[in-house]
Design a protein around this motif. Structure first.
Motif, mmCIF file in Angstrom:
data_model
loop_
_atom_site.group_PDB
_atom_site.id
_atom_site.type_symbol
_atom_site.label_atom_id
_atom_site.label_comp_id
_atom_site.label_asym_id
_atom_site.label_seq_id
_atom_site.Cartn_x
_atom_site.Cartn_y
_atom_site.Cartn_z
ATOM 1 N N ALA A 32 -1.740 8.000 -16.242
ATOM 2 C CA ALA A 32 -2.339 6.666 -16.326
ATOM 3 C C ALA A 32 -2.515 6.015 -14.958
ATOM 4 O O ALA A 32 -3.405 5.175 -14.786
ATOM 5 N N VAL A 33 -1.679 6.373 -13.980
ATOM 6 C CA VAL A 33 -1.759 5.746 -12.642
ATOM 7 C C VAL A 33 -2.218 6.734 -11.582
ATOM 8 O O VAL A 33 -2.074 6.485 -10.388
ATOM 9 N N ARG A 34 -2.809 7.817 -12.012
ATOM 10 C CA ARG A 34 -3.112 8.936 -11.114
ATOM 11 C C ARG A 34 -4.018 8.562 -9.946
ATOM 12 O O ARG A 34 -3.930 9.156 -8.869
ATOM 13 N N ASP A 35 -4.905 7.578 -10.134
ATOM 14 C CA ASP A 35 -5.903 7.288 -9.106
ATOM 15 C C ASP A 35 -5.735 5.914 -8.460
ATOM 16 O O ASP A 35 -6.685 5.371 -7.905
ATOM 17 N N VAL A 36 -4.536 5.349 -8.511
ATOM 18 C CA VAL A 36 -4.268 4.136 -7.735
ATOM 19 C C VAL A 36 -4.310 4.523 -6.260
ATOM 20 O O VAL A 36 -3.641 5.464 -5.831
ATOM 21 N N ALA A 83 12.376 -0.671 -7.400
ATOM 22 C CA ALA A 83 12.283 0.728 -6.984
ATOM 23 C C ALA A 83 11.005 0.981 -6.193
ATOM 24 O O ALA A 83 10.998 1.754 -5.231
ATOM 25 N N LEU A 84 9.925 0.324 -6.592
ATOM 26 C CA LEU A 84 8.652 0.459 -5.863
ATOM 27 C C LEU A 84 8.786 -0.102 -4.454
ATOM 28 O O LEU A 84 8.294 0.486 -3.482
ATOM 29 N N GLY A 142 2.891 7.792 -5.335
ATOM 30 C CA GLY A 142 3.013 7.678 -3.899
ATOM 31 C C GLY A 142 2.031 6.796 -3.165
ATOM 32 O O GLY A 142 2.042 6.771 -1.927
ATOM 33 N N ALA A 143 1.174 6.042 -3.856
ATOM 34 C CA ALA A 143 0.243 5.141 -3.160
ATOM 35 C C ALA A 143 1.022 4.140 -2.319
ATOM 36 O O ALA A 143 2.068 3.630 -2.731
ATOM 37 N N VAL A 144 0.519 3.854 -1.112
ATOM 38 C CA VAL A 144 1.232 2.979 -0.171
ATOM 39 C C VAL A 144 0.346 1.818 0.260
ATOM 40 O O VAL A 144 -0.806 1.711 -0.139
ATOM 41 N N ASP A 145 0.929 0.939 1.064
ATOM 42 C CA ASP A 145 0.226 -0.231 1.605
ATOM 43 C C ASP A 145 -0.284 -1.133 0.477
ATOM 44 O O ASP A 145 -1.346 -1.738 0.570
#
Length: 218
Positions: free
Chosen positions: A11-15, A63-64, A43-46
């Motif tokens: 569900a969050v694969r393309d953030v 945790a994020l 693992g998306a950052v910023d």
């Protein structure tokens, strides 16, 4: 077309890096823990996170933050007895904070979903929160101009979804979910159950499926 995902990770694969992420919840109530955990693994950052709180303990939003994936938090209540993750990051200068009064936060998000370009409120007049904002006098009173908030993605928690993506919430778990779903380019809902279309009483539907892009049952 509503996409029903097999897992929170799907569900969050393309953030993407640098996204504005709206995260529902009032403390732990209505916080989409499974989706947040999946975002940590993704693992998306910023990221810029918009939420009522800035996390508590070591789970969920905390945790994020602890994973170093968040650049900025926009919230109303960054501190609580167990908000040590945010506290440490903020004191070390590793995270930015934009403090927004709770009612103003909800209305800024609602305005983003409704296509409203801004609104005037008396909340914050004469305080540090007014710095750099337009102040207008209306009927002899001073008001601040507040801008809308829109997200690239919203992660929300609902109780039940049907196959059209219509959502029903459970009590206080509702909180920011409905306005966030409307204010994001892509909305992802984790739910406890998925039922057939027509199984939900239309009078109980809070978030229509038109505002929902992905659903995952957890």
């Amino acid at each position: 077309m509503i996409e029903f995902c097999a897992s929170p990770d799907e569900a969050v694969r393309d953030v993407t890096d640098g996204s504005i992420v709206l995260i529902g919840g009032f403390g732990g109530a209505g916080q989409p823990f499974a989706l947040i955990d999946a975002l940590v693994r993704q693992g998306a950052v910023d990221l810029t996170v918009v939420s009522n709180n800035a996390g508590g303990g070591d789970t969920g939003l905390a945790a994020l933050l602890a994973a170093g994936q968040v650049r900025k938090v926009i919230c109303s209540f960054p501190r609580q007895p167990d908000s040590y993750v945010f506290d440490d990051l903020y004191r070390a200068g590793k995270i930015e904070l934009e403090l927004v009064p709770q009612g103003t936060l909800a209305e800024r998000i609602r305005a983003g979903g409704a296509g409203i370009g801004g609104f005037y409120t008396r909340t914050g007049v004469g305080t540090l929160l007014a710095e750099g904002k337009e102040i207008r006098e209306i009927d002899g009173l001073s008001y601040l101009l507040e801008r809308p908030i829109r997200g690239d993605v919203a992660l929300i928690r609902a109780h039940v979804a049907d196959r059209m993506g219509n959502l029903v919430y459970r009590k206080t778990g509702r909180n920011f979910g409905p306005v966030m779903a409307a204010a994001a380019s892509r909305s992802v809902a984790e739910v406890s159950a998925v039922v057939a279309t027509g199984a939900l009483d239309p009078e109980t539907v809070v978030t229509p499926g038109i505002y929902v892009d992905r659903v995952v049952q957890v």
